[in-house]
Motif scaffolding. Sequence first.
Motif, PDB file in Angstrom:
ATOM      1  N   GLU A  20      -2.120   0.144  -4.954  1.00 60.07           N
ATOM      2  CA  GLU A  20      -2.300  -0.857  -6.030  1.00 60.07           C
ATOM      3  C   GLU A  20      -1.539  -0.381  -7.275  1.00 60.07           C
ATOM      4  O   GLU A  20      -1.393   0.813  -7.501  1.00 60.07           O
ATOM      5  N   LYS A  24       4.252  -4.289  -6.958  1.00 62.42           N
ATOM      6  CA  LYS A  24       4.708  -4.972  -5.746  1.00 62.42           C
ATOM      7  C   LYS A  24       5.163  -6.411  -6.016  1.00 62.42           C
ATOM      8  O   LYS A  24       6.198  -6.820  -5.502  1.00 62.42           O
ATOM      9  N   GLU A  47       0.314  -9.801   3.909  1.00 58.51           N
ATOM     10  CA  GLU A  47      -0.855  -9.405   4.708  1.00 58.51           C
ATOM     11  C   GLU A  47      -1.885  -8.734   3.812  1.00 58.51           C
ATOM     12  O   GLU A  47      -1.497  -8.048   2.867  1.00 58.51           O
ATOM     13  N   ARG A  82      -3.588 -10.033  11.400  1.00 61.05           N
ATOM     14  CA  ARG A  82      -2.197  -9.688  11.771  1.00 61.05           C
ATOM     15  C   ARG A  82      -1.783 -10.380  13.066  1.00 61.05           C
ATOM     16  O   ARG A  82      -0.649 -10.853  13.191  1.00 61.05           O
ATOM     17  N   PHE A 105       2.103  -4.585   5.707  1.00 61.16           N
ATOM     18  CA  PHE A 105       1.976  -4.748   7.160  1.00 61.16           C
ATOM     19  C   PHE A 105       1.191  -3.533   7.667  1.00 61.16           C
ATOM     20  O   PHE A 105       0.366  -2.990   6.935  1.00 61.16           O
ATOM     21  N   ASP A 161     -10.575  -7.076  -6.920  1.00 67.84           N
ATOM     22  CA  ASP A 161     -11.084  -7.311  -5.555  1.00 67.84           C
ATOM     23  C   ASP A 161     -11.771  -6.054  -5.008  1.00 67.84           C
ATOM     24  O   ASP A 161     -11.854  -5.034  -5.692  1.00 67.84           O
TER      25      ASP A 161
HETATM   26  P1  TMP Z   1      -2.632  -7.019  -2.171  1.00 66.56           P
HETATM   27  O1  TMP Z   1      -2.316  -8.435  -1.957  1.00 66.56           O
HETATM   28  O2  TMP Z   1      -2.854  -6.664  -3.577  1.00 66.56           O
HETATM   29  O3  TMP Z   1      -1.696  -6.119  -1.506  1.00 66.56           O
HETATM   30  O4  TMP Z   1      -4.097  -6.853  -1.547  1.00 66.56           O
HETATM   31  C1  TMP Z   1      -4.346  -6.595  -0.232  1.00 66.56           C
HETATM   32  C2  TMP Z   1      -5.351  -5.473  -0.145  1.00 66.56           C
HETATM   33  O5  TMP Z   1      -5.664  -5.252   1.236  1.00 66.56           O
HETATM   34  C3  TMP Z   1      -4.835  -4.157  -0.722  1.00 66.56           C
HETATM   35  O6  TMP Z   1      -5.847  -3.553  -1.474  1.00 66.56           O
HETATM   36  C4  TMP Z   1      -4.583  -3.317   0.516  1.00 66.56           C
HETATM   37  C5  TMP Z   1      -5.516  -3.874   1.545  1.00 66.56           C
HETATM   38  N1  TMP Z   1      -5.030  -3.745   2.923  1.00 66.56           N
HETATM   39  C6  TMP Z   1      -5.621  -2.842   3.770  1.00 66.56           C
HETATM   40  O7  TMP Z   1      -6.557  -2.147   3.372  1.00 66.56           O
HETATM   41  N2  TMP Z   1      -5.161  -2.741   5.056  1.00 66.56           N
HETATM   42  C7  TMP Z   1      -4.141  -3.509   5.538  1.00 66.56           C
HETATM   43  O8  TMP Z   1      -3.764  -3.399   6.714  1.00 66.56           O
HETATM   44  C8  TMP Z   1      -3.525  -4.456   4.642  1.00 66.56           C
HETATM   45  C9  TMP Z   1      -2.416  -5.329   5.133  1.00 66.56           C
HETATM   46  C10 TMP Z   1      -4.001  -4.538   3.343  1.00 66.56           C
END
Ligand code: TMP
Length: 231
Positions: A20, A24, A47, A82, A105, A161
């Motif tokens: 985080e 990104k 994802e 996925r 991913f 989140d």
């Molecule tokens: P993001 O949209 O900010 O990347 O949020 C997705 C969240 O989900 C992020 O905290 C990372 C988490 N995540 C996992 O823990 N495992 C996974 O395989 C993926 C794709 C995301």
Amino acid sequence: MSEQQQIASQGVFITLEGSEGVGKSTNLAFIEQWLTEQGHQPIVTREPGGTPMAEEVRELLLAPREENVSEKAELLLMFAARAQHLDSKIKPALAQGRCVVSDRFTDATYAYQGYARGVNLDWIGQLETLVQEDLRPDLTILLDVSIEVAMQRVSMRGEMDRFEREKAEFFEKVRQGYLARAAAEPERFAVIDAGQPLESVKADIAAALDAFFSSASTNTSRSAKNARLNG
Ligand code: TMP
């Protein structure tokens, strides 16, 4: 046909990863713009999510909740989303020769569920094989930044989140997990120092993309994968 046109016609799978607060979203937009300018017509997805059903699974996964979430439930939901994403969006796009860019991913599963939550890495490997068979990203851009900088950026967000609410120690494990993945597969990963000024980060990303698309060996590997995908 030029080499670039040839690569585009075979489909390319690029993933963007990082803990985080690494920036990104901004850099994903830059990657999309760079690819578009180069004529690759990218399909940008994410994802967990990327399809209506997988987005519903994302909501389940990210919602803060009182109930303790089982590590295995979290892992399986990541792979359930996925599987849907791959079968209904990513694989058909690659088979049509498209360039797919996914914001996270399976490296995220290794980093978050494996290295940070402590789930057995072999189980993740088994699920990876079950869900993806031999499909792997062609290029993974890993944005890396110190946890101090990342946490500062995350703390400036509004509503957080379920993952963003984790402590610095968790994100340090995520970061180390990603770096271990990159060290194990240096030919697939481009590790970018995301603590630099944004223009330098973008320049490094552009250089990584350029090197990837100029590489004839990548061309061959996607060709072989596509042949398998198309049966
Ligand atoms: P993001 O949209 O900010 O990347 O949020 C997705 C969240 O989900 C992020 O905290 C990372 C988490 N995540 C996992 O823990 N495992 C996974 O395989 C993926 C794709 C995301």
